[in-house]
Write a protein that holds these residues in place. Structure first.
Motif, PDB file in Angstrom:
ATOM      1  N   LEU A   1      -0.725  62.547  13.739  1.00 25.41           N
ATOM      2  CA  LEU A   1      -1.239  63.165  14.683  1.00 25.41           C
ATOM      3  C   LEU A   1      -2.207  62.229  16.130  1.00 25.41           C
ATOM      4  CD1 LEU A   1      -4.185  65.421  15.896  1.00 25.41           C
ATOM      5  CD2 LEU A   1      -5.028  64.072  14.603  1.00 25.41           C
TER       6      LEU A   1
ATOM      7  N   LYS B   1       1.802  71.342  22.596  1.00 20.45           N
ATOM      8  CA  LYS B   1       0.990  72.095  22.255  1.00 20.45           C
ATOM      9  C   LYS B   1       0.866  72.961  20.929  1.00 20.45           C
ATOM     10  CE  LYS B   1      -2.269  75.581  23.010  1.00 20.45           C
ATOM     11  NZ  LYS B   1      -2.053  76.683  24.101  1.00 20.45           N
TER      12      LYS B   1
ATOM     13  N   ALA C   1       1.603  63.140  17.903  1.00 20.33           N
ATOM     14  CA  ALA C   1       1.446  63.800  19.031  1.00 20.33           C
ATOM     15  C   ALA C   1       0.448  63.898  20.726  1.00 20.33           C
ATOM     16  CB  ALA C   1       1.496  65.223  18.020  1.00 20.33           C
ATOM     17  N   THR C   2      -0.372  63.076  19.967  1.00 19.45           N
ATOM     18  CA  THR C   2      -1.455  63.254  21.489  1.00 19.45           C
ATOM     19  C   THR C   2      -1.098  61.847  21.845  1.00 19.45           C
ATOM     20  OG1 THR C   2      -2.707  61.755  19.898  1.00 19.45           O
ATOM     21  CG2 THR C   2      -3.040  64.371  20.309  1.00 19.45           C
TER      22      THR C   2
ATOM     23  N   GLU D   1       3.070  70.721  18.623  1.00 18.28           N
ATOM     24  CA  GLU D   1       3.276  69.741  17.283  1.00 18.28           C
ATOM     25  C   GLU D   1       1.863  69.306  17.460  1.00 18.28           C
ATOM     26  OE1 GLU D   1       5.711  66.544  19.330  1.00 18.28           O
ATOM     27  OE2 GLU D   1       7.601  67.935  19.502  1.00 18.28           O
ATOM     28  N   VAL D   2       0.969  69.236  18.485  1.00 16.84           N
ATOM     29  CA  VAL D   2       0.171  69.001  17.635  1.00 16.84           C
ATOM     30  C   VAL D   2      -1.324  69.595  17.294  1.00 16.84           C
ATOM     31  CG1 VAL D   2      -2.345  68.293  19.646  1.00 16.84           C
ATOM     32  CG2 VAL D   2      -0.119  67.894  20.138  1.00 16.84           C
TER      33      VAL D   2
END
Length: 139
Positions: free
Chosen positions: A128, A51, A131-132, A53-54
């Motif tokens: 991004l 979480k 990360a997701t 990192e996102v």
């Protein structure tokens, strides 16, 4: 029922102590319970790290998107026109070599910074998406 026994008039007393002969697996059960709790805490920490990192990747993307706005593209176009005009003026000998070299150094540094900002934006998009685990923003 005193007479139906092999010993007439028998009175007995029984004392019982729980011995762990048939209950041997309690240590393994406790060990498994602690192992489950350990795995749950590892999972929670991994979720929190993911979480973070996102959220960090989204903030980085928003920051670089603000820096690399549409105003920069218009500035870039105007700056290229200025360079072409300076080059034309140098060819026509309206400005000297020292002035042109000074302008060119500034132009080169500015272009490098613009390219670094564009690279930062692409890196933020890639971070991004990484990360997701999905493609949220297409580069």
């Amino acid at each position: 029922d005193k007479n139906s026994s092999y010993a007439p008039n028998y009175y007995g007393l029984q004392i019982g102590l729980p011995l762990p002969f048939f209950n041997r697996n309690q240590g393994n059960i406790k060990s498994a319970t602690y192992n489950i709790k350990s795995q749950e805490s590892t999972l929670k920490s991994s979720e929190a790290r993911l979480k973070n990192e996102v959220v960090s990747a989204v903030r980085q993307y928003q920051l670089t998107q603000e820096l690399f706005s549409t105003q920069q593209t218009t500035f870039n176009e105007q700056y290229d026109k200025l360079f072409n005009n300076m080059l034309k003026s140098f060819k026509e000998r309206q400005i000297g070599l020292v002035e042109f070299v000074d302008f060119f150094d500034t132009y080169k540094d500015t272009k490098l910074k613009l390219l670094q900002q564009q690279n930062s934006l692409q890196k933020a998009i890639a971070d991004l998406n990484f990360a997701t685990g999905t493609t949220i923003i297409k580069p």
